[in-house]
Scaffold this motif. Structure first.
Motif, PDB file in Angstrom:
ATOM      1  N   UNK A   8       0.842  -1.198   0.000  1.00 36.35           N
ATOM      2  CA  UNK A   8       0.000   0.000   0.000  1.00 36.35           C
ATOM      3  C   UNK A   8       0.876   1.247   0.000  1.00 36.35           C
ATOM      4  N   UNK A   9       0.579   2.192  -0.893  1.00 32.86           N
ATOM      5  CA  UNK A   9       1.248   3.501  -0.898  1.00 32.86           C
ATOM      6  C   UNK A   9       0.147   4.553  -0.767  1.00 32.86           C
ATOM      7  N   UNK A  10       0.011   5.107   0.425  1.00 34.19           N
ATOM      8  CA  UNK A  10      -1.099   6.009   0.762  1.00 34.19           C
ATOM      9  C   UNK A  10      -0.661   6.943   1.888  1.00 34.19           C
ATOM     10  N   UNK A  11      -0.843   8.254   1.697  1.00 33.92           N
ATOM     11  CA  UNK A  11      -0.337   9.205   2.687  1.00 33.92           C
ATOM     12  C   UNK A  11      -1.272   9.438   3.867  1.00 33.92           C
ATOM     13  N   UNK A  14      -5.007   7.104   8.443  1.00 31.70           N
ATOM     14  CA  UNK A  14      -6.205   6.324   8.758  1.00 31.70           C
ATOM     15  C   UNK A  14      -6.567   5.379   7.618  1.00 31.70           C
ATOM     16  N   UNK A  15      -6.513   5.880   6.386  1.00 32.28           N
ATOM     17  CA  UNK A  15      -6.839   5.041   5.225  1.00 32.28           C
ATOM     18  C   UNK A  15      -5.790   3.943   5.062  1.00 32.28           C
ATOM     19  N   UNK A  16      -4.509   4.317   5.180  1.00 32.05           N
ATOM     20  CA  UNK A  16      -3.424   3.344   4.997  1.00 32.05           C
ATOM     21  C   UNK A  16      -3.532   2.200   6.016  1.00 32.05           C
ATOM     22  N   UNK A  17      -3.713   2.558   7.291  1.00 30.66           N
ATOM     23  CA  UNK A  17      -3.811   1.536   8.336  1.00 30.66           C
ATOM     24  C   UNK A  17      -5.092   0.715   8.206  1.00 30.66           C
ATOM     25  N   UNK A  18      -6.164   1.381   7.762  1.00 31.02           N
ATOM     26  CA  UNK A  18      -7.423   0.663   7.563  1.00 31.02           C
ATOM     27  C   UNK A  18      -7.320  -0.354   6.438  1.00 31.02           C
ATOM     28  N   UNK A  37       4.570   7.566   1.314  1.00 27.26           N
ATOM     29  CA  UNK A  37       4.988   8.370   0.159  1.00 27.26           C
ATOM     30  C   UNK A  37       5.711   7.500  -0.862  1.00 27.26           C
ATOM     31  N   UNK A  38       5.821   8.037  -2.069  1.00 28.40           N
ATOM     32  CA  UNK A  38       6.441   7.299  -3.175  1.00 28.40           C
ATOM     33  C   UNK A  38       7.926   7.081  -2.966  1.00 28.40           C
ATOM     34  N   UNK A  39       8.604   8.098  -2.444  1.00 26.19           N
ATOM     35  CA  UNK A  39      10.059   8.029  -2.298  1.00 26.19           C
ATOM     36  C   UNK A  39      10.488   6.880  -1.391  1.00 26.19           C
ATOM     37  N   UNK A  40       9.831   6.741  -0.234  1.00 23.29           N
ATOM     38  CA  UNK A  40      10.184   5.662   0.694  1.00 23.29           C
ATOM     39  C   UNK A  40       9.910   4.299   0.075  1.00 23.29           C
ATOM     40  N   UNK A  63      -2.003   5.439  -4.257  1.00 25.13           N
ATOM     41  CA  UNK A  63      -2.713   6.716  -4.231  1.00 25.13           C
ATOM     42  C   UNK A  63      -2.090   7.631  -5.291  1.00 25.13           C
ATOM     43  N   UNK A  64      -2.804   8.661  -5.705  1.00 26.98           N
ATOM     44  CA  UNK A  64      -2.296   9.592  -6.719  1.00 26.98           C
ATOM     45  C   UNK A  64      -1.706  10.845  -6.085  1.00 26.98           C
ATOM     46  N   UNK A  65      -2.486  11.467  -5.211  1.00 28.41           N
ATOM     47  CA  UNK A  65      -2.094  12.745  -4.619  1.00 28.41           C
ATOM     48  C   UNK A  65      -1.225  12.508  -3.386  1.00 28.41           C
ATOM     49  N   UNK A  66       0.057  12.255  -3.625  1.00 28.49           N
ATOM     50  CA  UNK A  66       1.001  11.960  -2.548  1.00 28.49           C
ATOM     51  C   UNK A  66       1.943  13.138  -2.336  1.00 28.49           C
ATOM     52  N   UNK A  67       2.496  13.283  -1.123  1.00 27.19           N
ATOM     53  CA  UNK A  67       3.488  14.350  -0.901  1.00 27.19           C
ATOM     54  C   UNK A  67       4.757  14.036  -1.686  1.00 27.19           C
ATOM     55  N   UNK A  68       5.377  15.043  -2.283  1.00 34.54           N
ATOM     56  CA  UNK A  68       6.571  14.790  -3.095  1.00 34.54           C
ATOM     57  C   UNK A  68       6.184  14.203  -4.435  1.00 34.54           C
ATOM     58  N   UNK A  69       6.792  13.068  -4.775  1.00 35.61           N
ATOM     59  CA  UNK A  69       6.520  12.416  -6.054  1.00 35.61           C
ATOM     60  C   UNK A  69       5.077  11.926  -6.126  1.00 35.61           C
TER      61      UNK A  69
END
Length: 215
Positions: A8-11, A14-18, A37-40, A63-69
């Protein structure tokens, strides 16, 4: 039954852990890792990929709208290193531009975050088994989009039946489902699809849909 391994790649915490909880608590699924985030994710993925014992994910929820990349840029980079990994966009964005760019980058599924959990799990299964799941709203936008485009010389060569089958492919229908809807055999569907790919000079469902979307 072999577990479907998901990353899962989600910033949103709550959504990521869910999502991780949902996947790990559902039989037949396993969340290998989750990133904010994408970088990690890319750093970890590229490092571990060098280890021959590293277990690659089967499906990446992106996810699309992530911090950074952005998620779209991340999809491109993943596909440059491994074309076989299936990436399903999980987002709130329904606009044509984002959908088109995501599919062009290499995503093979596009699901909205408001999708019910049972449908999300079904979509993960579907993409793992070679399908291209899309939320119904997204599939409708995709179909309407290429129906409204001026057809090229290549697409003009499609017969009405081939166009009909391509519409169903764009909406995520499987070969068996298309055969049942059109009252033809699965082998006939396969023959039509081979002809579609040959006429459009493509090799996959998404390439065919993108070809029709091109202005």
């Amino acid at each position: 039954m072999e577990e479907i391994k998901v990353v899962i790649v989600e910033d949103d915490d709550e959504i990521r852990n869910g999502l991780a909880y949902l996947i790990n608590s559902s039989p037949g699924f396993l969340c290998l890792a989750k990133y904010s985030n994408s970088e990690d994710f890319l750093k970890d993925f590229l490092q571990k990929k060098k280890d021959k014992n590293y277990v690659l994910p089967d499906v990446i929820l992106m996810d699309i709208n992530l911090p950074g990349m952005s998620g779209i840029e991340c999809i491109k980079k993943i596909k440059e290193t491994n074309k076989s990994i299936q990436i399903m966009v999980l987002t709130v964005f329904e606009d044509h531009d984002t959908i088109y760019k995501s599919l062009k980058a290499g995503a093979t599924g596009y699901i909205l975050k408001k999708t019910a959990t049972t449908e999300l799990l079904d979509a993960i299964k579907d993409i793992y088994n070679g399908g291209s799941p899309m939320s119904s709203q997204i599939a409708r936008k995709v179909v309407l989009s290429f129906q409204e485009q001026k057809t090229s010389n290549e697409t003009q060569n499609l017969t009405p039946r081939e166009q009909e089958i391509l519409n169903y492919l764009a909406m995520g229908y499987r070969y068996k489902e298309i055969a049942a809807l059109l009252f033809i055999s699965v082998e006939t569907v396969r023959t039509h699809i081979r002809n579609i790919y040959e006429k459009l000079h493509v090799q996959s469902r998404m390439e065919a849909v993108l070809k029709l979307q091109q202005k």
